[in-house]
Structures are given as structure tokens and as C-alpha cells.
Design an enzyme around this catalytic site. Structure first.
Site, PDB file in Angstrom:
ATOM      1  CB  THR A   1       5.564  -7.712  -1.733  1.00 10.82           C
ATOM      2  OG1 THR A   1       5.037  -6.485  -1.219  1.00 10.82           O
ATOM      3  CG2 THR A   1       6.691  -8.200  -0.857  1.00 10.82           C
ATOM      4  CG  ASP A   2       0.753  -7.013  -6.281  1.00 12.18           C
ATOM      5  OD1 ASP A   2       0.438  -5.843  -5.998  1.00 12.18           O
ATOM      6  OD2 ASP A   2       0.337  -7.600  -7.292  1.00 12.18           O
ATOM      7  CE1 TYR A   3      -2.141  -0.848  -1.715  1.00 17.62           C
ATOM      8  CE2 TYR A   3      -2.901  -2.410  -0.070  1.00 17.62           C
ATOM      9  CZ  TYR A   3      -2.795  -1.108  -0.535  1.00 17.62           C
ATOM     10  OH  TYR A   3      -3.353  -0.074   0.187  1.00 17.62           O
ATOM     11  CB  THR A   4      -1.008  -6.333   1.903  1.00 18.11           C
ATOM     12  OG1 THR A   4      -2.044  -6.865   1.061  1.00 18.11           O
ATOM     13  CG2 THR A   4      -1.283  -4.866   2.189  1.00 18.11           C
ATOM     14  CB  ALA A   5       2.402 -10.040  -1.473  1.00 16.35           C
TER      15      ALA A   5
END
Length: 732
Positions: free
Chosen positions: A275-279
Site C-alpha cells: 500500500t501507500d502510506y496508511t492506505a
């Protein structure tokens, strides 16, 4: 500690079956908690790119509950963390270290959009190769690049990180960057694992606002936005990052269509998805998950292997397995993908192979790295205007250097500067002074980047009056592009424009050097300046490159990878638009009921592919090898290009195609080929392209991909406005 033999696997010399056996031998020793730990990616807090979650990362590493770390670098620091994983966790599985090495690590290259303006695939690949060497020398094995999102809205700040508006150019650059990062063997400790991002269509947010909804037809998705991701994967990229946006009503991180149906089933992708950051956490505010537990379930079932920073997998996957909402087999599959890459990177063979302080010292800012950064910076610059041959500057001239970016060093590095250090680089002012090319330079800041303070105008105008030529360095702050940096205005700030206008009234030749991370609306600037040089944010060696281009030591050859509009009201604007049923003909009679504006031209200020040189080029004798092709035929298209000016120079010869009639509407032009050539004064070269039937294929009315018989026009020239054209036919 692991008792099995875990020697490094090199796919070129070992079978996939043998590698799978190695991975299985590790998997069979793991508890469910340890398996989940391999799907967890936490930040070291060295360099934060989003909200900190407060996780006790060291404790998680020791307990085998965190198998991957990002935002950690230097050989010493990564070794310390690696030793905790290898020596203190039960199985000693090594960590994978990632970092945002977007356009350089310590040696910073031009922003990615600037690199794309070089249209030089070898130089772009070398940029990625240098970046990989420096990052790997500081303990990093994984970069969150290339960003291959097609972007056609300059309001979006992250347009700076990609290759612009065109899928053909985007595909070519994606392949070059992947190979530059990964080389031919991931076990080579000077390579890093590439991560293709952001999957998918992140570059088309409504209103150009970062993280916003994306809504488009599947036809548009497949024709324009998906091809560069596919090209990167075909080039060997083995990790993919999810995007923040939703697509067709489903956030990408929860999209089974994207992560499983397209990526794995259609494209046969064998790597892992992060994922991207905290997606995953953001699936809750998106409104598709009631809570973080639901979000973890949706992401895993969609096909997402690794959770960046959010803690959702760490906190809830075990519980979801017990509730049979996620199977342990799904987790095993994801873990195997991650372990496989750790094997391929050689981490099981030697967990500390990237933690070599001697190599770090020898590699960082090595002369060959700086030389490569200088080369790409020069090649990225686009000459937009040059009336009366104001440029290059002439020996003996006195130069008034003016502008808030003229003596800035930080802004040269742009967004995502990684570990770059602006304290040891030159500004344009210092580089011009050091150039020793027989010009005399005075400097005035003139104004700040924004605001209304005109108190510095007076000094700038005095210096301008005394000079033979005025060089003004204007544009954006480096903080105005990149992530979370969308703008509703794409104009140079008013205070800078006012300064430029006042200087222009003095009657002196004015050269405008632009630093920016997006296309700008420059109608006034075009009127008030005699020459314009688009320098982007050019990186560690950018000041020297700007100075040498201005002084004629390097003849600019860059071409725009994205359209520059006249004003924000034209946005989005791109060269490969559809014709409409009421196309406007600008050279025809008055046409009220046509697709046009009543207060502006339809045409951009600078089209895609545009860029001037200190010399000039003529295109003549365009010819086709045949007038009709069938089946698997190919068609040769050739043209003679002559350097008709005073200097040796490089030209990017571009080929475009138009499909005149299709079962669905087709763009007015599509880039299908380009070649960068060098020509001495007076020299002529024949440039040839080969059009194959696959170049004429598209998603037909029934969404099958293929060709249709009919007539086509092929164009060749120095920009998307190329007028040299010939017609040919494709028959069944």
C-alpha cells in the site's frame, strides 16, 4: 535462527522451482504471527512522509512482527536495525529496507518531469542506475519508484514526479527507469528493487486535487493510464504500490479488479503489492469499510500483500483468519511473494551486503554520479523562446541576475529530494560567477517568491539599467509541487510577474529562467521576455547546468513532455484529444457553434513535444515505404533532417499517427515513435521509423484490443504540431 541452507538465488542460474523450494522451507518454519510480520512495513521515523502511527518498531522487529522498514538509511543505521532482525528475532529473517528514491538519493537529478523532457532514455536509465548505486550503498534495497502515473492536470502537484501526459513516452521512460534501478540481477548489491506506483490512475484526480476521486471509463483507463504500469512490469518490476484514489467507486487498495483481475490474472505479475502510506486505514474515511478490521479484510481479499505503516494487518489479520474472513492460504501466498524478493536480493545469503560503509563513502557524490546529474540536467532544459538570438549569452556582456530563485540552493533539488543536501551545491548566481566565460554578473533578489513587498525592486531596476542583458530566475518554490501540493493557480506569483514587467519596460533584453514542477500559464511572461528557458527543478548539478546552457557551453535540446496551457481555464489540455462532432478550425471563417472558447484560443501556449535550440532544423523529403499495409506488415517512414543553423545541436524527431475512422472515436494524434539525433552545422541525416500493425491497435467498440482496416495519417516533426504528413491504408 533458520537452520536451513539459504544461499542467494539468482534467477538467471536457478530455476523458479528451486527458488520456490527455498521460500517454502522458510514458510514452513513460521508461525502465523511471523507470517503476518512479513506483511508489515513500518517507518523508522528518520524521514516521515505522513502521519506517525506511534508503533514500537524495534519491539515489533524483535518479535518477528515487522519484516520491513522504510525511511531508514546509511550503512551504519540499517546494519543496526538488520542485526536486531537477524540476531534477536526467532527466525532471523532479514529486513527489507525501502525509501523514496524518486529522482536521486544523495546526488539529486532533475525532477522526474524534467528528466522526461530530455527524451533521452539512456540518460534516464543512467539516472536511475546512479540513484540505485547510492541508495544501495546506504543500506536501501527497495525504492518507491518509478512513478508512472499519466497526468494531464497541472494543478496536481505530483505531476512533477511522472513522465507527463503521454502513454507512449511514459511507457518508454518506465522501462528505462525500472532497468536502471534493478539492472540485470537483483542479487547485485548495487541494484534496488523498483516499485511501480501508484496503481492505478492516481494522476487523474478530479479538480487536480491530490488524493481526490478518479472517475473515468474503462476505455480511457486501458488506453491512456494503464499502459505505463504494464510496461514497467514487463520490464521486470517486482513490486507495485497501490494508489490513494478510488476508481469506479472502489478505493484502489480495496480493488480486486485492479490488484487481482488486471495485475495478476491479466498481466501475470509475480511480485508483491504494497500500500501507500496508511492506505488501508483510509478505506474507513473513503466509506467502504466500517472500521480498520474491515479495511484489513478488504485489502487482503483484493490482493494487497503488504501494509505500509497503518498497522491494520498487524492488528487484525490473525483475528480475521480465526473468523475465516481471510484464509491462512492467502497470507501464505503474500508471505511467499515477499520472501521470494528477499531471496532474490541476496538478503538470506548475506543480510548485511547493503551495509558497507566503505562502499558508501566511495559511492556517495562520486564524480561520475555528479557528471551524470549534470548531463541529465542539461538535457532536461527546454528552450521555449529565443527572439533575436538573445541566447546564448555573449562574452563581454554585463549580466543583471535578478529573482528570488537566482541565489536559492534548496529549490534546485525540488520535491522528494530524498537524502539530498543543498548546503553543498551551487546556486545559479554562484555558478554563473564561477563559469569564467567573460561575462560580468551583478545580483539582486528583487522580491520574495510571494507577497506584496516591492522594496527590493529599486535595486534590481538599477542593476538592470546598467546591464547589457537581464537574466531573471522566477517560478515556484520547491514546496509547491509533489505530494499534497496541488494549486488552484498555475501562474507565476503576482509579485514576481510585477517585477518582470517593470524590468521589461527598461528596453533591455530579458532572459527568463523558470524553475517549477508543473506546466505554468505564461502568456504574460512570454510577452515580457525575449528568451525563456524551462529549467524545472534541476537537481544537485542544476546550477552549473543552467549557467552552461545560458552561456552556450551546452545547446538545449529538451522537449516538453506535457502541454503548457495559456490559462488555467483550458485545463485539462493535452495534444491527443478527440476531434468532437463540431471541431473548431482556427484558420477558417467565424465559427460560433463549434467546440471553442469565446475568450481564449483553443491552442496551448506550448504544445507537447515542443522545444527550441540555439540552432534550427529543417524537415524535408518525408516518404513512406508503401501506401498500404496488411496483416503483419510493417511500414517504413523516413524523413531528412538538416541542421540549418549556426551551432551543432540535438533534435528529437517525433512520429505521430491519426486513425481517421474507427468503430470508436480516436485521438487527433498519438505519439508512436521518437529518436534523438545529433547534427553538426549543415549536416543532414535520414531518420527512419517502422510502423507495425500493433502500433495501430486500440480498444475497439467491443473492448477487444486490435486493429481495424482503414486510412491513417502519419506525421513527423519536432513537436506534436508536426505538419509533415503522409496518408496510408491498413487492409485486412
Amino acid at each position: 535462527m533458520l537452520a536451513v541452507s539459504l544461499s542467494v538465488i539468482r534467477p538467471a542460474r536457478a530455476t523458479t522451482k528451486r527458488l520456490d523450494q527455498k521460500v517454502d522451507s522458510v514458510l514452513n518454519l513460521m508461525t502465523l504471527d511471523e507470517k503476518i510480520g512479513q506483511l508489515v512495513l513500518y517507518t523508522s521515523n528518520w524521514d516521515v512522509t505522513g502521519p506517525v502511527m506511534g508503533t514500537d518498531n524495534l519491539k515489533a522487529i524483535r518479535e518477528g512482527k515487522c519484516g520491513n522498514i522504510f525511511n531508514a538509511y546509511t550503512a551504519k543505521y540499517t546494519r543496526e536495525l538488520q542485526e536486531i532482525a537477524v540476531k534477536e528475532s526467532r527466525l532471523g529473517i532479514p529486513l527489507l529496507f525501502g525509501y523514496d528514491v524518486i529522482h536521486g538519493h544523495k546526488t539529486i537529478f532533475p525532477i522526474s518531469l524534467g528528466e522526461a523532457a530530455s527524451w533521452d532514455l539512456a540518460a534516464i536509465e543512467k539516472s536511475a542506475r546512479v540513484s540505485a548505486k547510492e541508495a544501495a550503498a546506504m543500506g536501501i534495497q527497495w525504492t518507491y519508484a518509478p512513478m508512472v502515473d499519466i497526468a494531464r492536470d497541472p494543478r496536481w502537484g505530483r505531476i512533477s514526479e511522472g513522465a507527463g501526459e503521454d502513454p507512449f513516452l511514459g511507457c518508454a521512460i518506465a522501462k528505462a527507469r525500472v532497468h536502471g534501478f534493478q539492472g540485470d540481477d537483483l542479487a547485485d548489491p548495487t541494484t534496488v528493487l523498483a516499485c511501480v506506483k501508484h496503481f492505478a490512475a492516481y494522476g487523474a484526480p478530479i479538480a487536480g486535487r491530490d488524493y481526490n476521486t478518479v472517475d473515468m471509463s474503462e476505455r480511457m483507463l486501458r488506453e491512456v493510464y494503464l499502459p505505463p504500469y504494464k510496461a514497467a512490469i514487463d520490464a521486470g518490476a517486482l513490486s507495485v504500490m497501490t494508489s490513494f484514489n478510488e476508481l469506479d467507486g472502489v478505493p484502489a487498495t480495496a480493488s480486486h479488479f485492479l490488484m487481482t483481475e488486471v495485475l495478476r490474472n491479466e498481466w501475470k505479475f509475480k511480485g508483491f503489492v504494497v500500500t501507500d502510506y496508511t492506505a488501508i486505514n483510509e478505506l474507513v474515511p473513503h466509506g467502504v469499510a466500517a472500521n480498520l478490521k474491515d479495511a484489513a479484510m478488504l485489502a487482503m481479499n483484493a490482493g494487497v500483500d503488504m501494509d505500509m505503516q497503518g498497522g491494520a494487518y498487524n492488528d487484525y489479520l490473525k483475528e480475521l483468519v480465526k473468523e475465516r474472513k481471510v484464509s491462512e492460504e492467502q497470507i501464505d501466498t503474500a508471505v511467499c511473494r515477499v520472501l521470494k524478493l528477499k531471496f532474490m536480493l541476496g538478503l538470506f545469503d548475506d543480510p548485511y551486503r547493503y551495509c558497507n560503509e566503505k562502499r558508501e563513502k566511495e559511492t556517495i557524490y562520486a564524480k561520475e554520479n555528479l557528471d551524470a546529474a549534470y548531463d541529465v540536467a542539461c538535457k532536461s532544459m527546454v528552450l521555449l523562446k529565443n527572439n533575436k538570438e538573445v541566447l546564448p549569452l555573449k562574452a563581454g556582456q554585463s549580466i543583471a541576475l535578478i529573482g528570488p530563485l537566482a541565489d536559492s540552493r534548496r529549490d534546485l533539488l525540488g520535491s522528494w529530494k530524498a537524502a539530498g543536501d543543498w548546503d553543498q551545491i551551487s546556486s545559479v548566481y554562484s555558478a554563473l560567477k564561477k563559469a569564467n566565460q567573460g561575462v560580468r554578473v551583478t545580483y539582486s533578489k528583487g522580491c520574495e517568491l510571494t507577497g506584496g513587498d516591492t522594496s527590493m525592486f529599486a535595486e534590481a531596476l538599477v542593476n538592470a539599467k546598467k546591464a547589457d542583458v537581464v537574466v531573471m530566475v522566477l517560478g515556484e518554490s520547491c514546496e509547491w509541487c509533489g505530494e499534497a501540493a496541488s494549486r488552484t493557480s498555475i501562474s507565476v506569483p503576482d509579485i514576481q510577474k510585477k517585477l518582470l514587467h517593470e524590468v521589461s519596460t527598461l528596453g533591455k533584453p530579458v532572459v527568463l529562467v523558470l524553475m517549477n514542477g508543473r506546466p505554468l500559464a505564461l502568456v504574460d511572461e512570454y510577452e515580457w521576455s525575449d528568451a525563456m528557458l524551462e529549467a524545472w527543478f534541476p537537481g544537485t548539478m542544476g546550477a552549473e547546468a543552467v549557467a552552461d546552457v545560458l552561456l552556450g557551453k551546452y545547446n538545449p535540446s529538451g522537449k516538453l513532455p506535457v502541454t503548457f496551457p495559456r490559462n488555467i481555464g483550458q485545463v485539462p489540455i493535452y495534444y491527443s484529444a478527440k476531434n468532437t462532432g463540431r471541431p473548431y478550425e482556427p484558420d477558417g471563417p467565424e465559427q460560433k457553434y463549434r467546440s471553442r472558447y469565446i475568450d481564449s484560443s483553443n491552442q496551448p501556449l506550448f504544445p507537447f513535444g515542443f522545444g527550441l535550440s540555439y540552432t534550427s532544423f529543417a524537415y524535408k523529403n518525408m516518404r513512406l515505404g508503401k501506401s498500404t499495409i496488411t496483416g503483419n506488415d510493417s511500414l517504413e517512414v523516413s524523413v531528412d533532417v538538416t541542421n540549418t543553423g549556426k551551432y551543432p545541436g540535438d533534435e528529437v524527431v517525433q512520429l505521430y499517427i491519426r486513425d481517421l475512422v474507427g468503430s470508436v472515436t480516436r485521438p487527433v494524434k498519438e505519439l508512436k515513435g521518437f529518436k534523438k539525433i545529433s547534427l553538426d552545422k549543415g549536416e543532414t541525416k535520414k531518420v527512419s521509423f517502422w510502423i507495425r500493425t500493433n502500433d495501430l491497435a486500440f480498444y475497439r467498440k467491443d473492448m477487444s484490443f486490435g486493429t481495424e482496416p482503414g486510412k491513417f495519417i502519419v506525421f513527423v516533426g519536432g513537436s506534436s504540431d508536426a505538419e509533415n504528413s503522409k496518408e496510408f491504408s491498413l487492409t485486412e
